[in-house]
Scaffold this active site. Structure first.
Site, PDB file in Angstrom:
ATOM      1  N   ARG A  27       0.822  -1.215   0.000  1.00 19.80           N
ATOM      2  CA  ARG A  27       0.000   0.000   0.000  1.00 19.80           C
ATOM      3  C   ARG A  27       0.858   1.268   0.000  1.00 19.80           C
ATOM      4  O   ARG A  27       0.427   2.326  -0.444  1.00 19.80           O
ATOM      5  CB  ARG A  27      -0.888  -0.024   1.251  1.00 19.80           C
ATOM      6  CG  ARG A  27      -1.982   1.027   1.277  1.00 19.80           C
ATOM      7  CD  ARG A  27      -2.774   0.944   2.568  1.00 19.80           C
ATOM      8  NE  ARG A  27      -1.942   1.203   3.715  1.00 19.80           N
ATOM      9  CZ  ARG A  27      -1.887   0.448   4.806  1.00 19.80           C
ATOM     10  NH1 ARG A  27      -2.634  -0.626   4.914  1.00 19.80           N
ATOM     11  NH2 ARG A  27      -1.091   0.776   5.797  1.00 19.80           N
ATOM     12  N   TYR A  74     -14.615  23.190  -9.206  1.00 16.08           N
ATOM     13  CA  TYR A  74     -15.246  21.971  -9.724  1.00 16.08           C
ATOM     14  C   TYR A  74     -16.377  21.570  -8.770  1.00 16.08           C
ATOM     15  O   TYR A  74     -16.165  21.446  -7.557  1.00 16.08           O
ATOM     16  CB  TYR A  74     -14.156  20.895  -9.794  1.00 16.08           C
ATOM     17  CG  TYR A  74     -14.555  19.537 -10.258  1.00 16.08           C
ATOM     18  CD1 TYR A  74     -15.002  19.330 -11.565  1.00 16.08           C
ATOM     19  CD2 TYR A  74     -14.440  18.438  -9.410  1.00 16.08           C
ATOM     20  CE1 TYR A  74     -15.330  18.046 -11.996  1.00 16.08           C
ATOM     21  CE2 TYR A  74     -14.759  17.157  -9.835  1.00 16.08           C
ATOM     22  CZ  TYR A  74     -15.217  16.973 -11.130  1.00 16.08           C
ATOM     23  OH  TYR A  74     -15.531  15.703 -11.550  1.00 16.08           O
ATOM     24  N   ASP A 100      -6.544  23.592  -7.635  1.00 12.93           N
ATOM     25  CA  ASP A 100      -6.856  22.540  -8.598  1.00 12.93           C
ATOM     26  C   ASP A 100      -6.318  23.024  -9.946  1.00 12.93           C
ATOM     27  O   ASP A 100      -6.850  23.944 -10.549  1.00 12.93           O
ATOM     28  CB  ASP A 100      -8.376  22.314  -8.644  1.00 12.93           C
ATOM     29  CG  ASP A 100      -8.762  21.126  -9.524  1.00 12.93           C
ATOM     30  OD1 ASP A 100      -8.027  20.843 -10.497  1.00 12.93           O
ATOM     31  OD2 ASP A 100      -9.804  20.507  -9.255  1.00 12.93           O
ATOM     32  N   LYS A 115      -7.523  13.505 -16.530  1.00 11.01           N
ATOM     33  CA  LYS A 115      -7.724  14.346 -17.705  1.00 11.01           C
ATOM     34  C   LYS A 115      -6.492  14.260 -18.615  1.00 11.01           C
ATOM     35  O   LYS A 115      -6.345  13.334 -19.359  1.00 11.01           O
ATOM     36  CB  LYS A 115      -8.049  15.780 -17.268  1.00 11.01           C
ATOM     37  CG  LYS A 115      -9.220  15.844 -16.260  1.00 11.01           C
ATOM     38  CD  LYS A 115     -10.549  15.495 -16.875  1.00 11.01           C
ATOM     39  CE  LYS A 115     -11.680  15.244 -15.886  1.00 11.01           C
ATOM     40  NZ  LYS A 115     -11.925  16.263 -14.893  1.00 11.01           N
TER      41      LYS A 115
HETATM   42  C1  PLP Z   1     -12.455  16.029 -13.634  1.00  8.57           C
HETATM   43  C2  PLP Z   1     -12.005  16.973 -12.614  1.00  8.57           C
HETATM   44  C3  PLP Z   1     -11.811  16.576 -11.304  1.00  8.57           C
HETATM   45  C4  PLP Z   1     -12.145  15.191 -10.833  1.00  8.57           C
HETATM   46  O1  PLP Z   1     -11.424  14.168 -11.437  1.00  8.57           O
HETATM   47  P1  PLP Z   1     -11.988  12.677 -11.362  1.00  8.57           P
HETATM   48  O2  PLP Z   1     -10.830  11.811 -11.661  1.00  8.57           O
HETATM   49  O3  PLP Z   1     -13.063  12.575 -12.391  1.00  8.57           O
HETATM   50  O4  PLP Z   1     -12.507  12.475  -9.970  1.00  8.57           O
HETATM   51  C5  PLP Z   1     -11.359  17.500 -10.399  1.00  8.57           C
HETATM   52  N1  PLP Z   1     -11.103  18.774 -10.769  1.00  8.57           N
HETATM   53  C6  PLP Z   1     -11.274  19.196 -12.019  1.00  8.57           C
HETATM   54  C7  PLP Z   1     -10.969  20.606 -12.373  1.00  8.57           C
HETATM   55  C8  PLP Z   1     -11.733  18.315 -12.990  1.00  8.57           C
HETATM   56  O5  PLP Z   1     -11.935  18.752 -14.234  1.00  8.57           O
END
Ligand code: PLP
Length: 398
Positions: free
Chosen positions: A64, A117, A189, A214
Protein backbone atom coordinates in the site's frame (compact mmCIF):
# COMPACT_ATOMS: atom_id res chain seq x y z
CA UNK A 1 6.10 8.14 -1.79
CA UNK A 2 8.40 10.48 -3.64
CA UNK A 3 9.50 12.74 -0.79
CA UNK A 4 12.85 13.53 0.77
CA UNK A 5 15.70 15.76 -0.20
CA UNK A 6 17.58 13.52 -2.60
CA UNK A 7 16.69 15.54 -5.63
CA UNK A 8 18.28 18.97 -5.49
CA UNK A 9 19.50 18.27 -9.02
CA UNK A 10 15.95 17.78 -10.30
CA UNK A 11 14.80 21.15 -8.98
CA UNK A 12 17.50 22.72 -11.14
CA UNK A 13 16.73 20.57 -14.18
CA UNK A 14 17.18 22.92 -17.15
CA UNK A 15 16.09 20.50 -19.82
CA UNK A 16 13.01 21.30 -21.90
CA UNK A 17 9.57 20.16 -20.80
CA UNK A 18 9.14 17.63 -23.62
CA UNK A 19 12.46 16.05 -22.69
CA UNK A 20 11.48 15.94 -19.04
CA UNK A 21 8.16 14.19 -19.52
CA UNK A 22 9.87 11.59 -21.70
CA UNK A 23 12.73 10.83 -19.31
CA UNK A 24 11.69 11.66 -15.71
CA UNK A 25 10.91 8.82 -13.32
CA UNK A 26 12.29 6.03 -15.50
CA UNK A 27 15.35 3.86 -14.94
CA UNK A 28 15.54 1.24 -17.71
CA UNK A 29 18.83 -0.24 -16.51
CA UNK A 30 17.19 -1.10 -13.21
CA UNK A 31 14.71 -3.27 -15.13
CA UNK A 32 17.00 -5.18 -17.52
CA UNK A 33 16.83 -2.40 -20.10
CA UNK A 34 13.06 -2.32 -20.55
CA UNK A 35 12.08 1.23 -21.44
CA UNK A 36 8.99 1.36 -19.23
CA UNK A 37 8.93 0.61 -15.51
CA UNK A 38 7.20 -2.77 -15.06
CA UNK A 39 3.75 -3.10 -13.53
CA UNK A 40 4.67 -4.41 -10.09
CA UNK A 41 1.80 -6.20 -8.36
CA UNK A 42 2.39 -6.79 -4.72
CA UNK A 43 1.09 -6.50 -1.21
CA UNK A 44 3.90 -8.32 0.61
CA UNK A 45 7.47 -7.06 0.55
CA UNK A 46 10.11 -9.41 1.96
CA UNK A 47 13.18 -8.30 3.89
CA UNK A 48 16.52 -9.95 3.15
CA UNK A 49 17.51 -10.27 6.82
CA UNK A 50 16.26 -9.74 10.37
CA UNK A 51 18.51 -6.73 10.62
CA UNK A 52 17.06 -5.11 7.47
CA UNK A 53 13.56 -5.82 8.73
CA UNK A 54 13.91 -4.21 12.17
CA UNK A 55 15.86 -1.25 10.82
CA UNK A 56 13.46 -0.66 7.90
CA UNK A 57 16.28 -0.78 5.37
CA UNK A 58 14.20 -1.88 2.38
CA UNK A 59 13.41 0.62 -0.35
CA UNK A 60 9.81 -0.62 -0.15
CA UNK A 61 8.05 -1.94 2.93
CA UNK A 62 4.40 -2.65 2.24
CA UNK A 63 2.35 -2.80 -0.97
CA UNK A 64 0.00 0.00 0.00
CA UNK A 65 2.93 2.32 0.65
CA UNK A 66 4.25 2.19 -2.90
CA UNK A 67 6.21 0.11 -5.36
CA UNK A 68 8.50 0.82 -8.35
CA UNK A 69 5.51 1.54 -10.65
CA UNK A 70 3.86 4.14 -8.42
CA UNK A 71 7.23 5.54 -7.32
CA UNK A 72 8.26 6.20 -10.93
CA UNK A 73 5.16 8.29 -11.60
CA UNK A 74 5.47 10.15 -8.29
CA UNK A 75 9.12 10.97 -8.96
CA UNK A 76 8.40 12.31 -12.44
CA UNK A 77 5.50 14.47 -11.25
CA UNK A 78 7.44 15.77 -8.27
CA UNK A 79 10.18 17.03 -10.58
CA UNK A 80 7.65 18.59 -12.99
CA UNK A 81 5.81 20.34 -10.15
CA UNK A 82 9.05 21.36 -8.39
CA UNK A 83 7.74 20.19 -5.02
CA UNK A 84 8.80 18.18 -1.98
CA UNK A 85 6.59 15.25 -2.91
CA UNK A 86 3.62 13.91 -4.84
CA UNK A 87 0.97 11.53 -3.54
CA UNK A 88 -1.24 9.56 -5.94
CA UNK A 89 -4.95 8.99 -5.37
CA UNK A 90 -7.59 6.94 -7.21
CA UNK A 91 -9.35 9.97 -8.77
CA UNK A 92 -9.09 13.71 -9.18
CA UNK A 93 -11.90 14.24 -6.69
CA UNK A 94 -10.14 12.10 -4.06
CA UNK A 95 -7.00 14.21 -4.60
CA UNK A 96 -9.08 17.30 -3.73
CA UNK A 97 -10.74 15.64 -0.73
CA UNK A 98 -7.55 14.08 0.71
CA UNK A 99 -5.66 17.37 0.29
CA UNK A 100 -8.40 19.28 2.12
CA UNK A 101 -8.59 16.68 4.90
CA UNK A 102 -4.81 16.96 5.28
CA UNK A 103 -4.86 20.62 6.24
CA UNK A 104 -8.25 21.15 7.94
CA UNK A 105 -9.79 20.04 11.23
CA UNK A 106 -12.82 20.70 13.41
CA UNK A 107 -13.40 24.40 13.98
CA UNK A 108 -11.39 25.52 10.96
CA UNK A 109 -12.69 27.77 8.21
CA UNK A 110 -12.04 27.19 4.50
CA UNK A 111 -12.25 29.82 1.78
CA UNK A 112 -13.30 28.04 -1.40
CA UNK A 113 -13.43 29.71 -4.79
CA UNK A 114 -17.00 29.97 -6.12
CA UNK A 115 -15.91 28.59 -9.52
CA UNK A 116 -14.44 25.33 -8.16
CA UNK A 117 -15.25 21.97 -9.72
CA UNK A 118 -18.72 21.22 -8.45
CA UNK A 119 -18.03 17.85 -6.74
CA UNK A 120 -15.23 19.54 -4.74
CA UNK A 121 -17.86 21.97 -3.43
CA UNK A 122 -20.15 19.08 -2.57
CA UNK A 123 -17.32 17.45 -0.57
CA UNK A 124 -16.92 20.67 1.44
CA UNK A 125 -20.65 21.20 1.96
CA UNK A 126 -21.42 17.60 2.90
CA UNK A 127 -18.32 15.88 4.35
CA UNK A 128 -16.19 18.74 5.68
CA UNK A 129 -19.31 20.33 7.19
CA UNK A 130 -20.00 17.10 9.10
CA UNK A 131 -16.41 17.19 10.42
CA UNK A 132 -16.93 20.70 11.80
CA UNK A 133 -15.13 22.58 9.02
CA UNK A 134 -16.93 25.71 7.83
CA UNK A 135 -16.67 26.61 4.14
CA UNK A 136 -17.45 29.98 2.61
CA UNK A 137 -17.24 30.76 -1.09
CA UNK A 138 -15.39 33.73 -2.56
CA UNK A 139 -15.38 35.59 -5.87
CA UNK A 140 -12.67 34.21 -8.22
CA UNK A 141 -11.78 37.81 -9.14
CA UNK A 142 -10.88 38.64 -5.51
CA UNK A 143 -7.06 38.86 -5.89
CA UNK A 144 -5.37 40.56 -2.90
CA UNK A 145 -8.87 41.54 -1.65
CA UNK A 146 -9.08 37.96 -0.43
CA UNK A 147 -7.79 39.53 2.81
CA UNK A 148 -11.31 40.95 3.36
CA UNK A 149 -12.77 37.42 3.57
CA UNK A 150 -10.16 35.96 5.90
CA UNK A 151 -11.37 35.24 9.43
CA UNK A 152 -9.34 34.41 12.56
CA UNK A 153 -10.23 30.72 12.05
CA UNK A 154 -9.39 30.59 8.31
CA UNK A 155 -6.84 27.83 7.78
CA UNK A 156 -6.96 27.20 4.03
CA UNK A 157 -7.76 28.92 0.74
CA UNK A 158 -8.67 26.78 -2.27
CA UNK A 159 -8.19 28.10 -5.81
CA UNK A 160 -8.96 26.83 -9.28
CA UNK A 161 -7.85 28.76 -12.35
CA UNK A 162 -9.35 29.11 -14.79
CA UNK A 163 -12.71 28.43 -13.14
CA UNK A 164 -14.52 25.20 -13.85
CA UNK A 165 -16.85 25.67 -16.83
CA UNK A 166 -16.82 29.51 -16.76
CA UNK A 167 -13.02 30.07 -17.10
CA UNK A 168 -12.48 33.13 -14.88
CA UNK A 169 -8.78 33.62 -14.15
CA UNK A 170 -7.53 34.16 -10.60
CA UNK A 171 -4.61 36.30 -9.41
CA UNK A 172 -2.87 33.29 -7.89
CA UNK A 173 0.33 34.98 -6.63
CA UNK A 174 -1.65 37.82 -5.00
CA UNK A 175 -3.85 35.36 -3.09
CA UNK A 176 -0.88 33.14 -2.20
CA UNK A 177 1.05 36.13 -0.83
CA UNK A 178 -1.82 37.21 1.43
CA UNK A 179 -2.25 33.63 2.66
CA UNK A 180 1.47 33.11 3.31
CA UNK A 181 1.66 36.25 5.44
CA UNK A 182 -1.05 34.81 7.68
CA UNK A 183 0.22 31.21 7.62
CA UNK A 184 -2.87 30.02 5.78
CA UNK A 185 -2.38 27.01 3.50
CA UNK A 186 -3.20 27.48 -0.19
CA UNK A 187 -4.42 24.69 -2.47
CA UNK A 188 -5.09 24.88 -6.20
CA UNK A 189 -6.86 22.54 -8.60
CA UNK A 190 -4.47 22.85 -11.58
CA UNK A 191 -6.11 20.24 -13.81
CA UNK A 192 -6.73 22.62 -16.72
CA UNK A 193 -3.16 23.85 -17.16
CA UNK A 194 -1.14 20.91 -15.77
CA UNK A 195 2.33 21.79 -14.43
CA UNK A 196 3.44 22.11 -18.06
CA UNK A 197 1.48 25.34 -18.51
CA UNK A 198 1.28 26.61 -14.93
CA UNK A 199 3.54 25.81 -11.98
CA UNK A 200 1.61 26.67 -8.80
CA UNK A 201 4.49 26.19 -6.36
CA UNK A 202 6.58 28.77 -8.25
CA UNK A 203 3.75 31.26 -7.51
CA UNK A 204 3.67 30.51 -3.78
CA UNK A 205 0.93 27.86 -3.64
CA UNK A 206 1.46 25.10 -1.05
CA UNK A 207 -0.58 22.27 -2.57
CA UNK A 208 -1.09 21.65 -6.30
CA UNK A 209 -3.76 19.15 -7.31
CA UNK A 210 -4.46 17.54 -10.66
CA UNK A 211 -7.13 15.23 -11.92
CA UNK A 212 -4.62 12.99 -13.72
CA UNK A 213 -7.75 11.48 -15.22
CA UNK A 214 -7.72 14.35 -17.71
CA UNK A 215 -4.51 15.26 -19.53
CA UNK A 216 -2.01 12.99 -17.78
CA UNK A 217 -4.10 9.94 -18.67
CA UNK A 218 -5.05 11.55 -21.95
CA UNK A 219 -6.93 8.57 -23.36
CA UNK A 220 -10.25 8.50 -21.46
CA UNK A 221 -9.30 5.19 -19.86
CA UNK A 222 -8.01 6.17 -16.41
CA UNK A 223 -9.07 7.74 -13.12
CA UNK A 224 -6.14 9.25 -11.25
CA UNK A 225 -5.45 12.08 -8.83
CA UNK A 226 -2.15 13.74 -7.91
CA UNK A 227 -1.36 15.89 -4.86
CA UNK A 228 1.91 17.81 -4.98
CA UNK A 229 2.99 19.81 -1.95
CA UNK A 230 5.86 21.78 -0.43
CA UNK A 231 7.20 22.23 3.10
CA UNK A 232 4.91 21.64 6.08
CA UNK A 233 1.96 21.04 3.72
CA UNK A 234 3.76 18.05 2.18
CA UNK A 235 4.27 16.49 5.62
CA UNK A 236 0.55 16.89 6.33
CA UNK A 237 -0.52 15.49 2.95
CA UNK A 238 1.65 12.41 3.12
CA UNK A 239 0.65 11.70 6.73
CA UNK A 240 -3.09 11.91 5.98
CA UNK A 241 -2.79 10.04 2.67
CA UNK A 242 -0.83 7.26 4.40
CA UNK A 243 -2.98 6.89 7.48
CA UNK A 244 -6.18 6.85 5.42
CA UNK A 245 -4.80 3.95 3.41
CA UNK A 246 -5.03 5.62 0.03
CA UNK A 247 -3.32 3.64 -2.72
CA UNK A 248 -3.68 3.19 -6.48
CA UNK A 249 -3.29 0.10 -8.64
CA UNK A 250 0.02 -0.46 -10.45
CA UNK A 251 -1.91 -0.72 -13.73
CA UNK A 252 -3.29 2.78 -13.23
CA UNK A 253 0.15 4.10 -12.29
CA UNK A 254 1.56 2.58 -15.49
CA UNK A 255 -1.24 4.15 -17.58
CA UNK A 256 -0.53 7.50 -15.90
CA UNK A 257 3.17 7.19 -16.69
CA UNK A 258 2.44 6.18 -20.28
CA UNK A 259 0.19 9.21 -20.70
CA UNK A 260 2.82 11.48 -19.21
CA UNK A 261 5.36 10.54 -21.90
CA UNK A 262 3.25 12.20 -24.63
CA UNK A 263 1.76 14.98 -22.51
CA UNK A 264 3.88 17.79 -23.98
CA UNK A 265 3.10 16.95 -27.59
CA UNK A 266 -0.61 16.34 -26.90
CA UNK A 267 -1.00 19.60 -24.97
CA UNK A 268 0.70 21.54 -27.73
CA UNK A 269 -1.91 20.21 -30.17
CA UNK A 270 -4.85 20.72 -27.75
CA UNK A 271 -3.65 24.30 -27.30
CA UNK A 272 -3.23 25.08 -31.00
CA UNK A 273 -6.51 23.48 -32.08
CA UNK A 274 -8.34 24.93 -29.07
CA UNK A 275 -7.30 28.49 -29.85
CA UNK A 276 -8.08 28.05 -33.55
CA UNK A 277 -11.55 26.72 -32.73
CA UNK A 278 -12.14 29.46 -30.14
CA UNK A 279 -11.26 32.16 -32.69
CA UNK A 280 -13.47 30.56 -35.33
CA UNK A 281 -16.37 30.30 -32.86
CA UNK A 282 -16.00 33.94 -31.84
CA UNK A 283 -16.96 34.98 -35.37
CA UNK A 284 -19.97 32.65 -35.69
CA UNK A 285 -23.31 34.49 -35.86
CA UNK A 286 -24.87 31.95 -33.42
CA UNK A 287 -22.24 32.66 -30.74
CA UNK A 288 -22.45 35.62 -28.37
CA UNK A 289 -18.98 35.17 -26.80
CA UNK A 290 -16.25 32.66 -26.13
CA UNK A 291 -14.79 32.11 -22.63
CA UNK A 292 -11.13 31.25 -23.22
CA UNK A 293 -8.32 33.04 -21.33
CA UNK A 294 -5.88 32.80 -24.26
CA UNK A 295 -8.14 35.08 -26.37
CA UNK A 296 -7.03 38.72 -26.06
CA UNK A 297 -10.70 39.73 -25.68
CA UNK A 298 -11.13 37.53 -22.58
CA UNK A 299 -11.34 39.42 -19.24
CA UNK A 300 -8.76 37.02 -17.74
CA UNK A 301 -6.29 37.32 -20.60
CA UNK A 302 -3.76 39.59 -18.84
CA UNK A 303 -3.49 37.25 -15.82
CA UNK A 304 -3.24 34.20 -18.08
CA UNK A 305 -0.50 35.82 -20.11
CA UNK A 306 1.42 36.93 -17.04
CA UNK A 307 1.38 33.60 -15.18
CA UNK A 308 0.65 30.75 -17.61
CA UNK A 309 2.82 29.44 -20.44
CA UNK A 310 0.01 27.80 -22.38
CA UNK A 311 -3.67 26.90 -22.70
CA UNK A 312 -5.21 23.46 -22.92
CA UNK A 313 -8.15 22.39 -25.06
CA UNK A 314 -11.09 23.13 -22.75
CA UNK A 315 -13.18 26.31 -23.01
CA UNK A 316 -16.78 27.49 -23.13
CA UNK A 317 -19.06 29.62 -25.23
CA UNK A 318 -22.29 31.50 -24.67
CA UNK A 319 -24.78 31.10 -27.48
CA UNK A 320 -27.16 33.85 -28.48
CA UNK A 321 -30.59 33.33 -26.95
CA UNK A 322 -32.42 30.37 -28.56
CA UNK A 323 -35.14 28.04 -27.29
CA UNK A 324 -34.04 24.79 -25.63
CA UNK A 325 -35.21 22.72 -28.62
CA UNK A 326 -32.57 24.51 -30.75
CA UNK A 327 -29.89 23.69 -28.18
CA UNK A 328 -31.02 20.06 -28.24
CA UNK A 329 -30.88 20.05 -32.07
CA UNK A 330 -27.32 21.43 -31.89
CA UNK A 331 -26.12 18.68 -29.56
CA UNK A 332 -27.95 15.87 -31.35
CA UNK A 333 -26.45 16.89 -34.71
CA UNK A 334 -22.86 16.48 -33.47
CA UNK A 335 -21.03 13.44 -34.80
CA UNK A 336 -17.38 13.98 -33.78
CA UNK A 337 -17.99 15.84 -30.53
CA UNK A 338 -19.21 13.37 -27.92
CA UNK A 339 -21.57 14.40 -25.13
CA UNK A 340 -19.59 13.51 -22.01
CA UNK A 341 -18.11 15.17 -18.95
CA UNK A 342 -14.64 13.73 -18.32
CA UNK A 343 -12.40 15.68 -20.69
CA UNK A 344 -8.66 15.57 -21.41
CA UNK A 345 -8.74 12.54 -23.69
CA UNK A 346 -7.84 12.53 -27.37
CA UNK A 347 -11.45 13.09 -28.41
CA UNK A 348 -13.58 16.23 -28.65
CA UNK A 349 -16.52 16.72 -26.28
CA UNK A 350 -19.45 19.09 -25.81
CA UNK A 351 -21.81 19.58 -22.85
CA UNK A 352 -24.38 22.21 -21.85
CA UNK A 353 -24.00 23.81 -18.40
CA UNK A 354 -25.62 26.37 -16.11
CA UNK A 355 -23.54 27.75 -13.20
CA UNK A 356 -26.74 28.94 -11.48
CA UNK A 357 -27.20 25.30 -10.44
CA UNK A 358 -24.46 25.57 -7.83
CA UNK A 359 -22.80 28.98 -7.46
CA UNK A 360 -23.51 30.87 -4.25
CA UNK A 361 -21.10 33.85 -4.00
CA UNK A 362 -21.19 35.29 -7.51
CA UNK A 363 -23.99 35.73 -10.04
CA UNK A 364 -24.09 33.82 -13.34
CA UNK A 365 -26.17 35.99 -15.54
CA UNK A 366 -25.50 35.20 -19.18
CA UNK A 367 -27.34 36.16 -22.35
CA UNK A 368 -27.94 32.65 -23.70
CA UNK A 369 -27.30 28.93 -23.32
CA UNK A 370 -23.77 27.95 -22.25
CA UNK A 371 -21.76 25.16 -23.88
CA UNK A 372 -18.42 23.72 -22.78
CA UNK A 373 -16.18 22.23 -25.46
CA UNK A 374 -13.12 20.03 -25.22
CA UNK A 375 -11.05 20.22 -28.39
CA UNK A 376 -9.43 16.85 -28.98
CA UNK A 377 -6.70 15.72 -31.34
CA UNK A 378 -8.84 15.42 -34.49
CA UNK A 379 -8.24 17.57 -37.60
CA UNK A 380 -9.56 21.06 -36.95
CA UNK A 381 -11.24 21.23 -40.37
CA UNK A 382 -13.37 18.20 -39.43
CA UNK A 383 -14.28 19.70 -36.06
CA UNK A 384 -15.37 22.94 -37.75
CA UNK A 385 -17.45 20.96 -40.24
CA UNK A 386 -19.10 19.07 -37.36
CA UNK A 387 -19.99 22.32 -35.56
CA UNK A 388 -21.13 23.85 -38.86
CA UNK A 389 -23.68 21.05 -39.23
CA UNK A 390 -24.74 21.43 -35.60
CA UNK A 391 -25.23 25.20 -36.00
CA UNK A 392 -27.35 24.56 -39.12
CA UNK A 393 -29.51 22.20 -37.03
CA UNK A 394 -29.73 24.84 -34.28
CA UNK A 395 -30.89 27.52 -36.73
CA UNK A 396 -33.43 25.17 -38.30
CA UNK A 397 -34.94 24.43 -34.87
CA UNK A 398 -34.85 28.01 -33.51
C1 PLP B 1 -12.45 16.03 -13.63
C2 PLP B 1 -12.00 16.97 -12.61
C3 PLP B 1 -11.81 16.58 -11.30
C4 PLP B 1 -12.15 15.19 -10.83
O1 PLP B 1 -11.42 14.17 -11.44
P1 PLP B 1 -11.99 12.68 -11.36
O2 PLP B 1 -10.83 11.81 -11.66
O3 PLP B 1 -13.06 12.57 -12.39
O4 PLP B 1 -12.51 12.47 -9.97
C5 PLP B 1 -11.36 17.50 -10.40
N1 PLP B 1 -11.10 18.77 -10.77
C6 PLP B 1 -11.27 19.20 -12.02
C7 PLP B 1 -10.97 20.61 -12.37
C8 PLP B 1 -11.73 18.32 -12.99
O5 PLP B 1 -11.93 18.75 -14.23
Amino acid sequence: MAGGHDDAARHNDERGTATKVVHLGRDPQRFDGFVNTPVVRGSTVLSASYDDLVHHRGRYSYGRRGNPTTEGLETALKALEGSDGVALTPSGLSACSIALLSVLGAGDHLLMVDTAYRPTRTFCDQVLARMGVKTSYYDPLAGADIADFIRPDTRAIFLEAPGSQSFEMQDVPAIAAVAREREITTLIDNTWATPLFFRPHAFGVDISIQAGTKYIGGHADLNLGTISAVGAAWKKVIATHGTMGITISPDDAALGARGLRTLAVRLERHQRSGIEMAQWLQDRPEVSRVLHPALPSDPGHALWKRDFSGASGLFSLILKEVPERAVAAFFDALTLFGMGYSWGGYESLAIPFDCRDYRTATPWDVEGPAVRLHIGLEDVADLKADLDRAFAALRAAA
